[in-house]
Design a protein around this motif. Structure first.
Motif, mmCIF file in Angstrom:
data_model
loop_
_atom_site.group_PDB
_atom_site.id
_atom_site.type_symbol
_atom_site.label_atom_id
_atom_site.label_comp_id
_atom_site.label_asym_id
_atom_site.label_seq_id
_atom_site.Cartn_x
_atom_site.Cartn_y
_atom_site.Cartn_z
ATOM 1 N N ARG A 170 52.758 27.806 37.123
ATOM 2 C CA ARG A 170 54.183 27.875 36.807
ATOM 3 C C ARG A 170 54.666 26.643 36.053
ATOM 4 N NH1 ARG A 170 57.147 31.888 39.228
ATOM 5 N NH2 ARG A 170 56.200 33.037 40.963
ATOM 6 N N ASP A 171 53.941 25.523 36.216
ATOM 7 C CA ASP A 171 54.324 24.286 35.545
ATOM 8 C C ASP A 171 53.629 24.119 34.198
ATOM 9 O OD1 ASP A 171 56.022 23.470 37.664
ATOM 10 O OD2 ASP A 171 54.275 22.758 38.800
ATOM 11 N N GLY A 172 52.891 25.150 33.777
ATOM 12 C CA GLY A 172 52.237 25.103 32.474
ATOM 13 C C GLY A 172 50.917 24.370 32.457
ATOM 14 N N ARG A 173 50.332 24.094 33.633
ATOM 15 C CA ARG A 173 49.052 23.394 33.716
ATOM 16 C C ARG A 173 47.907 24.407 33.668
ATOM 17 N NH1 ARG A 173 50.562 19.950 39.044
ATOM 18 N NH2 ARG A 173 50.901 22.125 39.702
ATOM 19 N N ALA A 174 46.892 24.098 32.855
ATOM 20 C CA ALA A 174 45.798 25.042 32.616
ATOM 21 C C ALA A 174 44.765 25.019 33.730
ATOM 22 C CB ALA A 174 45.130 24.742 31.284
ATOM 23 N N ASN A 175 44.235 26.187 34.025
ATOM 24 C CA ASN A 175 43.183 26.357 35.022
ATOM 25 C C ASN A 175 42.099 27.236 34.415
ATOM 26 O OD1 ASN A 175 42.027 28.153 37.460
ATOM 27 N ND2 ASN A 175 42.612 26.169 38.255
ATOM 28 N N LEU A 176 40.846 27.003 34.817
ATOM 29 C CA LEU A 176 39.714 27.781 34.302
ATOM 30 C C LEU A 176 38.673 27.929 35.396
ATOM 31 C CD1 LEU A 176 38.254 29.041 31.768
ATOM 32 C CD2 LEU A 176 37.274 26.759 31.408
ATOM 33 N N ALA A 177 38.209 29.161 35.639
ATOM 34 C CA ALA A 177 37.212 29.380 36.687
ATOM 35 C C ALA A 177 36.429 30.660 36.422
ATOM 36 C CB ALA A 177 37.887 29.462 38.059
ATOM 37 N N PRO A 178 35.138 30.687 36.799
ATOM 38 C CA PRO A 178 34.321 31.896 36.618
ATOM 39 C C PRO A 178 34.405 32.822 37.833
ATOM 40 C CG PRO A 178 32.932 30.055 37.280
ATOM 41 C CD PRO A 178 34.340 29.532 37.231
ATOM 42 N N TYR A 179 34.435 34.123 37.547
ATOM 43 C CA TYR A 179 34.460 35.150 38.588
ATOM 44 C C TYR A 179 33.395 36.189 38.266
ATOM 45 C CZ TYR A 179 38.767 33.307 40.521
ATOM 46 O OH TYR A 179 39.686 32.492 41.126
ATOM 47 N N SER A 180 32.430 36.355 39.173
ATOM 48 C CA SER A 180 31.378 37.343 38.916
ATOM 49 C C SER A 180 31.756 38.720 39.446
ATOM 50 C CB SER A 180 30.047 36.897 39.514
ATOM 51 O OG SER A 180 30.120 36.843 40.925
ATOM 52 N N PHE A 181 32.867 38.821 40.174
ATOM 53 C CA PHE A 181 33.406 40.128 40.507
ATOM 54 C C PHE A 181 34.440 40.469 39.427
ATOM 55 C CE2 PHE A 181 32.184 39.122 45.039
ATOM 56 C CZ PHE A 181 31.090 39.982 45.025
ATOM 57 N N PHE A 182 33.917 40.892 38.279
ATOM 58 C CA PHE A 182 34.742 41.165 37.106
ATOM 59 C C PHE A 182 34.121 42.307 36.319
ATOM 60 C CE2 PHE A 182 35.019 40.843 32.526
ATOM 61 C CZ PHE A 182 36.390 40.844 32.317
ATOM 62 N N ASN A 183 34.988 43.127 35.702
ATOM 63 C CA ASN A 183 34.454 44.147 34.796
ATOM 64 C C ASN A 183 35.596 44.847 34.062
ATOM 65 O OD1 ASN A 183 32.462 45.772 33.532
ATOM 66 N ND2 ASN A 183 31.294 45.843 35.440
ATOM 67 N N MET A 184 35.226 45.554 32.982
ATOM 68 C CA MET A 184 36.150 46.483 32.343
ATOM 69 C C MET A 184 36.202 47.735 33.204
ATOM 70 S SD MET A 184 37.241 44.976 29.590
ATOM 71 C CE MET A 184 38.096 46.394 28.885
ATOM 72 N N VAL A 185 37.392 48.325 33.339
ATOM 73 C CA VAL A 185 37.518 49.514 34.182
ATOM 74 C C VAL A 185 38.124 50.694 33.433
ATOM 75 C CG1 VAL A 185 37.641 48.202 36.317
ATOM 76 C CG2 VAL A 185 39.757 48.729 35.092
ATOM 77 N N GLN A 186 38.598 50.495 32.208
ATOM 78 C CA GLN A 186 39.160 51.587 31.424
ATOM 79 C C GLN A 186 39.096 51.223 29.956
ATOM 80 O OE1 GLN A 186 42.725 53.817 32.791
ATOM 81 N NE2 GLN A 186 43.674 53.172 30.869
ATOM 82 N N THR A 187 38.996 52.287 29.110
ATOM 83 C CA THR A 187 38.860 52.065 27.675
ATOM 84 C C THR A 187 40.189 52.035 26.942
ATOM 85 O OG1 THR A 187 36.712 53.200 27.733
ATOM 86 C CG2 THR A 187 37.732 52.909 25.578
ATOM 87 N N THR A 188 41.036 53.071 27.145
ATOM 88 C CA THR A 188 42.282 53.182 26.390
ATOM 89 C C THR A 188 43.458 53.445 27.325
ATOM 90 O OG1 THR A 188 41.024 54.146 24.554
ATOM 91 C CG2 THR A 188 43.410 54.343 24.466
ATOM 92 N N PRO A 189 44.361 52.499 27.510
ATOM 93 C CA PRO A 189 44.270 51.142 26.968
ATOM 94 C C PRO A 189 43.167 50.373 27.682
ATOM 95 C CG PRO A 189 46.101 51.280 28.495
ATOM 96 C CD PRO A 189 45.579 52.682 28.336
ATOM 97 N N ALA A 190 42.684 49.337 27.034
ATOM 98 C CA ALA A 190 41.598 48.539 27.617
ATOM 99 C C ALA A 190 42.115 47.791 28.838
ATOM 100 C CB ALA A 190 41.066 47.559 26.583
ATOM 101 N N ILE A 191 41.482 48.021 29.985
ATOM 102 C CA ILE A 191 41.905 47.382 31.230
ATOM 103 C C ILE A 191 40.693 46.767 31.911
ATOM 104 C CG2 ILE A 191 42.816 47.816 33.542
ATOM 105 C CD1 ILE A 191 44.687 49.851 32.357
ATOM 106 N N CYS A 192 40.842 45.533 32.362
ATOM 107 C CA CYS A 192 39.784 44.837 33.089
ATOM 108 C C CYS A 192 40.342 44.349 34.425
ATOM 109 C CB CYS A 192 39.230 43.664 32.273
ATOM 110 S SG CYS A 192 40.425 42.368 31.896
ATOM 111 N N ALA A 193 39.455 43.935 35.315
ATOM 112 C CA ALA A 193 39.887 43.499 36.639
ATOM 113 C C ALA A 193 38.937 42.441 37.165
ATOM 114 C CB ALA A 193 39.923 44.687 37.604
ATOM 115 N N PHE A 194 39.490 41.539 37.991
ATOM 116 C CA PHE A 194 38.638 40.584 38.691
ATOM 117 C C PHE A 194 39.079 40.479 40.141
ATOM 118 C CE2 PHE A 194 42.065 37.820 37.184
ATOM 119 C CZ PHE A 194 42.260 36.903 38.211
#
Length: 212
Positions: free
Chosen positions: A35-59
């Protein structure tokens, strides 16, 4: 062998094999802003695309960690492709840093601006997906009890691809050296591909033919 889920140790297995069975899994290398505009970055291996149109992904996040909390609070996140040359930086970005500390700086990664969302993307990644959150929920078990896990679903609204990672109009996974999680402490790199047509596209499968 059979055992009830969660009882692998009583079956003589010291480590849960589920993550190795459901593998390889794409790595969602997720960047967000708090909320304060500070950047965060992290890997998640529970991730995938779940739909094509519109393109939807989830983690999925085991617990409401910084990434999931930021995505829910701001409604935006970016998925950056994890590759073999970026493995050490990706792995380093999984460090448990204090809230507000940036994994970009911790892992020595340069940021690049996005077009349609506010979080930055990993400049060195050959592909990034700008996403806006469409669903976020806490997961429950079969008894209806909260598990502490959270699912964040996002619609892809923008796609960044490095020109060098495109070949004949297709994304070249071999050139990108895409990596995936394989359970335990194991990873893999995409080094070989094979192609096939589905029966509905003209491919054929003969009864009794064994998969190779």
């Amino acid at each position: 062998m059979f055992y009830e889920a969660g009882q692998h140790r009583t079956a003589g297995l010291p480590h849960d094999p589920l993550k190795a069975i459901v593998a390889p899994r794409p790595i969602g290398w997720i960047s967000t802003l708090d909320r304060d505009g500070r950047a965060n970055l992290a890997p998640y291996s529970f991730f995938n695309m779940v739909q094509t149109t519109p393109a939807i992904c989830a983690f999925g996040s085991d617990g409401m960690k910084h990434t999931a909390a930021n995505a829910v609070a701001t409604g935006e996140f970016v998925m950056n492709l994890a590759t073999r040359p970026l493995f050490d930086a990706m792995n380093g970005s999984s460090a448990a840093l204090a809230e507000g500390e940036s994994e970009f700086e911790h892992a020595g990664l340069e940021r690049a601006p996005c077009r349609l969302v506010k979080p930055p993307r990993v400049a060195a990644s050959p592909a990034s997906l700008e996403c806006r959150v469409v669903h976020a929920m806490e997961l429950h078990d079969v008894e209806g009890r909260p598990t502490g896990g959270h699912l964040v679903v996002g619609q892809v609204v923008g796609v960044h691809i490095a020109e060098w990672a495109l070949k004949d109009g297709r994304f070249d996974m071999l050139a990108a050296r895409t990596i995936a999680r394989c359970g335990y402490r194991d990873y893999t790199e995409v080094t070989a591909l094979f192609s096939a047509l589905r029966p509905t596209d003209g491919g054929a499968y003969l009864p009794g033919q064994r998969d190779r």
